[in-house]
Motif scaffolding. Structure first.
Motif, short mmCIF file in Angstrom:
data_model
loop_
_atom_site.label_atom_id
_atom_site.label_comp_id
_atom_site.label_asym_id
_atom_site.label_seq_id
_atom_site.Cartn_x
_atom_site.Cartn_y
_atom_site.Cartn_z
N UNK A 8 0.86 -1.18 0.00
CA UNK A 8 0.00 0.00 0.00
C UNK A 8 0.89 1.23 0.00
N UNK A 9 0.62 2.16 -0.93
CA UNK A 9 1.43 3.38 -0.95
C UNK A 9 1.50 4.02 -2.32
N UNK A 10 2.68 4.53 -2.65
CA UNK A 10 2.90 5.19 -3.93
C UNK A 10 2.58 4.24 -5.08
N UNK A 11 1.77 4.68 -6.06
CA UNK A 11 1.51 3.81 -7.21
C UNK A 11 2.83 3.41 -7.89
N UNK A 12 3.03 2.10 -8.05
CA UNK A 12 4.25 1.57 -8.65
C UNK A 12 3.90 0.51 -9.68
N UNK A 84 -2.23 -0.28 -4.52
CA UNK A 84 -2.56 -1.31 -3.54
C UNK A 84 -2.59 -2.66 -4.23
N UNK A 85 -1.71 -3.55 -3.78
CA UNK A 85 -1.52 -4.85 -4.42
C UNK A 85 -1.55 -5.95 -3.37
N UNK A 86 -2.27 -7.03 -3.68
CA UNK A 86 -2.15 -8.30 -2.96
C UNK A 86 -1.51 -9.30 -3.92
N UNK A 236 6.07 8.69 2.10
CA UNK A 236 6.24 8.28 3.50
C UNK A 236 5.17 7.29 3.95
N UNK A 237 4.03 7.24 3.27
CA UNK A 237 2.97 6.34 3.72
C UNK A 237 3.02 4.97 3.04
#
Length: 279
Positions: A8-12, A84-86, A236-237
């Protein structure tokens, strides 16, 4: 059993999460260090959200082959960006190797994945299935204990109170397991999300639960490792929850305590105690 990660965080690009780390989830599919099995080749799955599309349900890709040589997974990971990836690699505990038994499981905007097992599941499967809300039961596609756990949690109010619903699910599994003479029915690490918050649980009826770790806050890691370029790419998140660490960067990983759950929502990260709730 299995290995999984929640990001969860910066889109990558998914490739940066799934393939690039030194001990990536793809590497773990062949060379798990902390799992019950070294090889996790009985299928895999990924689920991700694409908020820019206006669709609030996650996309799911699952296959029965091993993750380490799947060309479609590699292709998708080089082109899909998500915040957000699972991701899950499977080692079956007895149920069939088939696509509908691969994690993550989805209903509406919710996703669920699990590592562990319900001991004696085949003895209590019918009774557990009967406890699922009839309006939900028809949406169960596979035969795993993991999917049954998901639909029990949905039955017990997952959409309104995820920690409470999971606690009631575990309480039900333990009660029914004890009725069947199973001393320690539940072994689990579980991740569940609604697309904005991730909850991760670590619990076992007896002894030590399967391993689970969360990443140190990015701002703290930057202070420890100012030359690590990838830490400059993420906000940071940004947080990861994983079955086992993705690398050996000192200070990067923290073990989730037994009998606890964590919550990740934006910059918020919390740990709380977890205990079953008998019904």
């Amino acid at each position: 059993m299995c290995r999984w990660l929640a990001y969860s965080g910066t889109p990558l690009l998914l490739e940066k999460i799934l393939y690039e780390p030194k001990h990536s989830l793809i590497d773990q599919s062949l060379h798990s260090r902390l799992g019950v099995e070294t090889t996790n080749g009985d299928g895999f799955g990924i689920g991700w959200y694409a908020p820019d599309t206006g669709v609030d349900t996650p996309a799911i890709m699952r296959d029965v082959g091993p993750a380490w040589n799947n060309r479609n997974l590699r292709e998708i990971s080089q082109h899909v960006v998500s915040p957000l990836l699972f991701a899950h690699i499977r080692a079956s505990t007895g149920t069939a190797v088939q696509q509908t038994n691969c994690h993550p499981f989805r209903r509406g905007r919710w996703m669920w994945m699990h590592n562990g097992a319900i001991s004696g599941f085949h003895q209590m499967r019918r009774q557990l299935s009967m406890a699922v809300d009839p309006t939900l039961y028809l949406d169960i596609e596979g035969t795993t204990d993991s999917e049954t756990m998901f639909f029990l949690a949905l039955t017990y109010g997952l959409e309104d109170d995820p920690p409470g619903a999971v606690a009631r699910m575990v309480g039900t599994v333990e009660r029914i397991g004890h009725e069947h003479g199973v001393a320690a029915p539940m072994q689990m690490t579980v991740a569940v999300t609604d697309g904005s918050t991730v909850w991760a649980f670590r619990y076992a009826s007896e002894g030590t639960a399967r391993t689970l770790f969360y990443s140190t806050r990015v701002e703290s890691l930057r202070a420890l490792h100012p030359d690590a370029a990838f830490l400059q790419e993420v906000s940071d998140d940004t947080r990861l929850v994983v079955s086992e660490p993705l690398g050996d960067l000192p200070g990067a990983w923290n073990e989730v305590p037994n009998d606890s759950y964590g919550l990740v929502r934006g910059s918020t990260g919390e740990l709380h105690p977890f205990a079953p709730q008998p019904l």
